[in-house]
Motif scaffolding. Structure first.
Motif, PDB file in Angstrom:
ATOM      1  N   GLU A   1       0.834  -1.206   0.000  1.00 15.20           N
ATOM      2  CA  GLU A   1       0.000   0.000   0.000  1.00 15.20           C
ATOM      3  C   GLU A   1       0.870   1.257   0.000  1.00 15.20           C
ATOM      4  OE1 GLU A   1      -3.024   0.491  -0.501  1.00 15.20           O
ATOM      5  OE2 GLU A   1      -4.298  -1.102   0.273  1.00 15.20           O
ATOM      6  N   ALA A   2       1.957   1.224   0.760  1.00 15.38           N
ATOM      7  CA  ALA A   2       2.856   2.387   0.788  1.00 15.38           C
ATOM      8  C   ALA A   2       3.493   2.611  -0.577  1.00 15.38           C
ATOM      9  CB  ALA A   2       3.932   2.185   1.860  1.00 15.38           C
TER      10      ALA A   2
ATOM     11  N   VAL B   1       3.790   5.128  -6.422  1.00 16.05           N
ATOM     12  CA  VAL B   1       3.721   4.978  -7.878  1.00 16.05           C
ATOM     13  C   VAL B   1       2.499   5.691  -8.455  1.00 16.05           C
ATOM     14  CG1 VAL B   1       5.064   2.830  -7.880  1.00 16.05           C
ATOM     15  CG2 VAL B   1       2.562   2.697  -7.766  1.00 16.05           C
ATOM     16  N   LYS B   2       1.419   5.773  -7.687  1.00 16.43           N
ATOM     17  CA  LYS B   2       0.248   6.509  -8.180  1.00 16.43           C
ATOM     18  C   LYS B   2       0.539   8.002  -8.239  1.00 16.43           C
ATOM     19  CE  LYS B   2      -3.949   5.138  -6.923  1.00 16.43           C
ATOM     20  NZ  LYS B   2      -5.089   4.661  -6.073  1.00 16.43           N
TER      21      LYS B   2
ATOM     22  N   GLY C   1      -5.101  -5.240  -4.693  1.00 17.61           N
ATOM     23  CA  GLY C   1      -6.420  -5.841  -4.566  1.00 17.61           C
ATOM     24  C   GLY C   1      -6.349  -7.325  -4.259  1.00 17.61           C
ATOM     25  N   TRP C   2      -5.431  -8.033  -4.946  1.00 21.73           N
ATOM     26  CA  TRP C   2      -5.264  -9.463  -4.682  1.00 21.73           C
ATOM     27  C   TRP C   2      -4.819  -9.709  -3.238  1.00 21.73           C
ATOM     28  CZ3 TRP C   2      -6.069 -14.330  -5.122  1.00 21.73           C
ATOM     29  CH2 TRP C   2      -5.192 -15.231  -4.525  1.00 21.73           C
ATOM     30  N   LEU C   3      -3.850  -8.913  -2.754  1.00 21.11           N
ATOM     31  CA  LEU C   3      -3.368  -9.116  -1.391  1.00 21.11           C
ATOM     32  C   LEU C   3      -4.499  -8.953  -0.384  1.00 21.11           C
ATOM     33  CD1 LEU C   3       0.062  -7.244  -1.449  1.00 21.11           C
ATOM     34  CD2 LEU C   3      -0.313  -9.705  -1.534  1.00 21.11           C
ATOM     35  N   HIS C   4      -5.296  -7.917  -0.560  1.00 20.76           N
ATOM     36  CA  HIS C   4      -6.427  -7.718   0.355  1.00 20.76           C
ATOM     37  C   HIS C   4      -7.435  -8.870   0.233  1.00 20.76           C
ATOM     38  CE1 HIS C   4      -5.726  -3.899   2.316  1.00 20.76           C
ATOM     39  NE2 HIS C   4      -5.351  -3.357   1.175  1.00 20.76           N
ATOM     40  N   ALA C   5      -7.690  -9.321  -0.995  1.00 16.20           N
ATOM     41  CA  ALA C   5      -8.630 -10.428  -1.180  1.00 16.20           C
ATOM     42  C   ALA C   5      -8.117 -11.688  -0.497  1.00 16.20           C
ATOM     43  CB  ALA C   5      -8.853 -10.688  -2.669  1.00 16.20           C
TER      44      ALA C   5
END
Length: 324
Positions: free
Chosen positions: A119-120, A125-126, A152-156
């Motif tokens: 997330e950091a 990068v955004k 998104g995958w990590l959170h899922a």
């Protein structure tokens, strides 16, 4: 972003119940030195990186992550973040390399330790994408789309479904902007994965069907998506639709043997058998389901065999074996 290496390893150790002091004891290293490394105040030696990799059972994923950004590239990344108009292709490639290594690290140590550092990095990068100009922005856009998808995958995988869904919605938007059908299809696939984890067969059918029909998706993606959509339809009692999709998945088998895209590197023929196994389980064809699931699990690369995401397939195999 390089400082995130220490945080990722520290989080992976914590997830295994290993403190820095305990890790130092097992590795026979000075705790103060290890503490400096894992808090980003000192670069690790190659020997320490290898020992940490072995301690975590990471299959060289930690080694790969540590080796990604030599000092020159670190400077380039820092300068690009400070002055986005000077973005060059080498920076884009370096960021893509970090992301690829983190995907491999997820296979080895699981999603939970990677959520916070990813997330950091994603914020960085955004911001770079927002301010970037010039001929390399389009390439950066594809990398950022994949970063968002990976978050998104990590959170899922960690069970944070609301956060995952927000990221995956954004990932589809970014993938469309970048003209990357493979990334858009993969984000939709992960929405289907969330629905399956939540026990929502209608949503399973909807999201995997959408991924299957996404323009630009790779044949390996489409094969797996058709099979997983079939599972959802079978659970809804729409057996004929499920059978049709399974047939279409089979028709894609030869094309799916081609090298899958790097953003979906796990889609090997053996992995496809896991998706087929879930589909046959949904159709109550327990023997066929068990055969596919067992072969798929046995065929996984060593570094993936104990990944968090394999638990779903192991549970499905147990269910198929009990019912056959």
């Amino acid at each position: 972003m390089v400082a995130q290496f220490g945080e990722q390893v520290r989080s992976a150790l914590r997830a295994r119940g290993i403190s820095i002091r305990e890790a130092a004891r097992r590795l026979t290293y000075d705790p103060a030195y290890l503490n400096r490394v894992l808090n980003g105040r000192q670069a690790p030696s190659p020997q320490l990186v290898k020992r940490l990799d072995d301690l975590l059972g990471a299959g060289d994923a930690v080694v790969g992550l540590a080796a990604l950004l030599p000092p020159d590239d670190r400077g380039r990344v820092s300068r690009s973040i400070a002055r986005p108009a000077r973005l060059d292709r080498r920076v884009v490639d370096a960021l893509a390399g970090v992301l690829a290594a983190q995907r491999r690290l997820d296979d080895a140590v699981g999603a939970a330790p990677l959520v916070r550092p990813t997330e950091a990095q994603l914020l960085t990068v955004k911001q770079l994408l927002r301010d970037a100009r010039g001929p390399h922005r389009d390439a950066l856009l594809g990398v950022v789309a994949e970063y968002v998808q990976f978050a998104g995958w990590l959170h899922a995988s960690a069970g944070n479904y609301v956060e995952a869904s927000v990221h995956l919605y954004d990932a589809v938007e970014l993938a469309d902007e970048a003209g990357e059908g493979t990334l858009a299809a993969q984000a939709l696939n992960f929405r289907g994965y969330i629905a399956r984890r939540q026990g929502r067969p209608a949503a399973v059918a909807r999201w995997f069907d959408a991924a299957y029909r996404t323009p630009g998706a790779h044949a390996a993606q489409r094969m797996g998506d058709a099979a997983q959509a079939a599972q959802g339809y079978a659970q809804l009692g729409e057996r004929e639709t499920a059978k049709r999709l399974l047939g279409e998945a089979g028709d894609l088998a030869d094309a799916a043997r081609e090298q899958p895209p790097g953003t979906a590197y796990w889609l090997t023929p053996d992995f496809q058998r896991l998706s087929l196994g879930l589909a046959h389980l949904g159709m109550a064809e327990y023997g066929t389901a068990a055969d596919h699931l067992r072969a798929g699990l046995d065929g996984l690369p060593v570094e993936q065999r104990h990944a968090d995401w394999t638990a779903e397939y192991r549970a499905a195999l147990e269910e198929a074996e009990r019912a056959r």
